[in-house]
Design an enzyme around this catalytic site. Structure first.
Site, PDB file in Angstrom:
ATOM      1  N   LYS A 219       0.571  -1.239   0.205  1.00  0.00           N
ATOM      2  CA  LYS A 219      -0.069   0.137   0.125  1.00  0.00           C
ATOM      3  C   LYS A 219       0.762   1.055   0.180  1.00  0.00           C
ATOM      4  O   LYS A 219       2.115   1.034   0.298  1.00  0.00           O
ATOM      5  CB  LYS A 219      -0.985  -0.038   1.034  1.00  0.00           C
ATOM      6  CG  LYS A 219      -2.176  -0.711   1.094  1.00  0.00           C
ATOM      7  CD  LYS A 219      -3.256  -0.835   2.046  1.00  0.00           C
ATOM      8  CE  LYS A 219      -4.385  -1.853   1.670  1.00  0.00           C
ATOM      9  NZ  LYS A 219      -5.216  -1.851   2.750  1.00  0.00           N
ATOM     10  N   ARG A 253      -3.191  -9.847   5.450  1.00  0.00           N
ATOM     11  CA  ARG A 253      -3.769 -10.124   4.168  1.00  0.00           C
ATOM     12  C   ARG A 253      -2.742  -9.451   3.089  1.00  0.00           C
ATOM     13  O   ARG A 253      -2.483  -8.304   3.182  1.00  0.00           O
ATOM     14  CB  ARG A 253      -4.917  -9.077   3.641  1.00  0.00           C
ATOM     15  CG  ARG A 253      -5.521  -9.393   2.499  1.00  0.00           C
ATOM     16  CD  ARG A 253      -6.660  -8.539   2.477  1.00  0.00           C
ATOM     17  NE  ARG A 253      -7.741  -8.278   0.990  1.00  0.00           N
ATOM     18  CZ  ARG A 253      -7.367  -7.490   0.191  1.00  0.00           C
ATOM     19  NH1 ARG A 253      -6.372  -6.692   0.218  1.00  0.00           N
ATOM     20  NH2 ARG A 253      -7.886  -7.894  -1.112  1.00  0.00           N
TER      21      ARG A 253
END
Length: 275
Positions: A219, A253
């Site tokens: 991210k 995740r």
């Protein structure tokens, strides 16, 4: 604190180990791996790879949910992407399957196709029918913190309170505690600084009493910190995973299973040393 979570036919012991949710985006436009798995066969090959590298859950997503992305799929378009993949994974592999969606109709169809967990980026606050669908089929759920604007007066308190409100929606629908996990939502409704605060204080979210999932893989908080492209964020992701394991986070995740599995193993070896 919940000691066990049931997802599909598997019981996860919470607090003893950090488990891996492997990301399988069957989208042409996801921020990281969009277009990588265009066919069902491609998706199955990637699933087999992830299982071999140590994934404990496969999370199937059919719509890009990256912040700022405006294109919204119809239910039919999203189901056309995810249902054939879920059906084939269920047919060929004995592993819990998660559907990454915030739409109740898609979630219901995915559960009927073989999904065991609904991973909702809006924590049951987007679609009023979602909690009832999860309860109807006795599925598990992951409730993520999200917000339209990154405006807070007391960030950590408000983030925790909003996660609690999602849990209350689940409880009001009759979903049992052992079917609920929470996600503080790195990258969603937060500034760069907010995301770093979440990562620094991961352990605090355990106090809410439910298994915590961290979704920081590749991210922007990693890219901005390291000044790296999306394709060069594996090391940064592994650092967040090691922090998560050290904090007792139940699930991560991630895209890169093998590297993050090794990060967990190393962090847990250090954590569990009694001397």
């Amino acid at each position: 604190m919940i000691k066990q979570m049931k997802i599909g036919n598997r019981i996860f012991d919470i607090g003893s180990h950090t488990y891996i949710m492997g990301i399988l985006n069957v989208t042409p436009d996801s921020f990281s791996d969009g277009g990588s798995y265009k066919t069902v066969d491609d998706a199955l090959y990637r699933t087999e790879q992830m299982i071999g590298e140590g994934a404990d859950i496969i999370d199937v997503g059919g719509e890009s949910t990256r912040p700022g992305y405006k294109k919204t799929l119809t239910n039919e378009e999203e189901m056309a992407r995810v249902l054939p993949v879920i059906e084939k994974i269920r047919e060929k592999f004995d592993i819990p399957i998660s559907i990454d969606t915030h739409k109740a109709q898609v979630a219901e169809a995915a559960i009927l196709a073989g999904a065991d967990l609904v991973n909702d980026i809006w924590g049951f606050k987007y679609d009023a029918k979602m909690a009832d669908i999860v309860k109807k089929y006795d599925a598990a759920c992951c409730l993520m913190h999200n917000k339209n604007e990154a405006v807070y007066h007391n960030f950590m308190k408000e983030c925790a309170d909003e996660l609690k409100s999602s849990v209350m929606l689940a409880k009001a629908a009759g979903i049992s505690d052992d079917k609920i996990m929470i996600d503080p939502g790195v990258g969603f409704g937060k500034t760069y600084e907010h995301n770093l605060i979440v990562l620094k204080h991961l352990k605090d979210f355990n106090a809410l009493g439910y298994p915590v999932l961290l979704g920081a893989s590749r991210k922007s908080v990693i890219g901005l910190t390291l000044d790296t492209s999306v394709d060069d964020r594996v090391i940064g992701t592994c650092v967040t995973t090691a922090f998560a394991a050290a904090a007792g986070t139940a699930f991560v995740r991630v895209h890169d299973i093998k590297a993050n599995k090794q990060a967990i193993m190393m962090a847990e070896a250090i954590n569990h040393m009694n001397q």
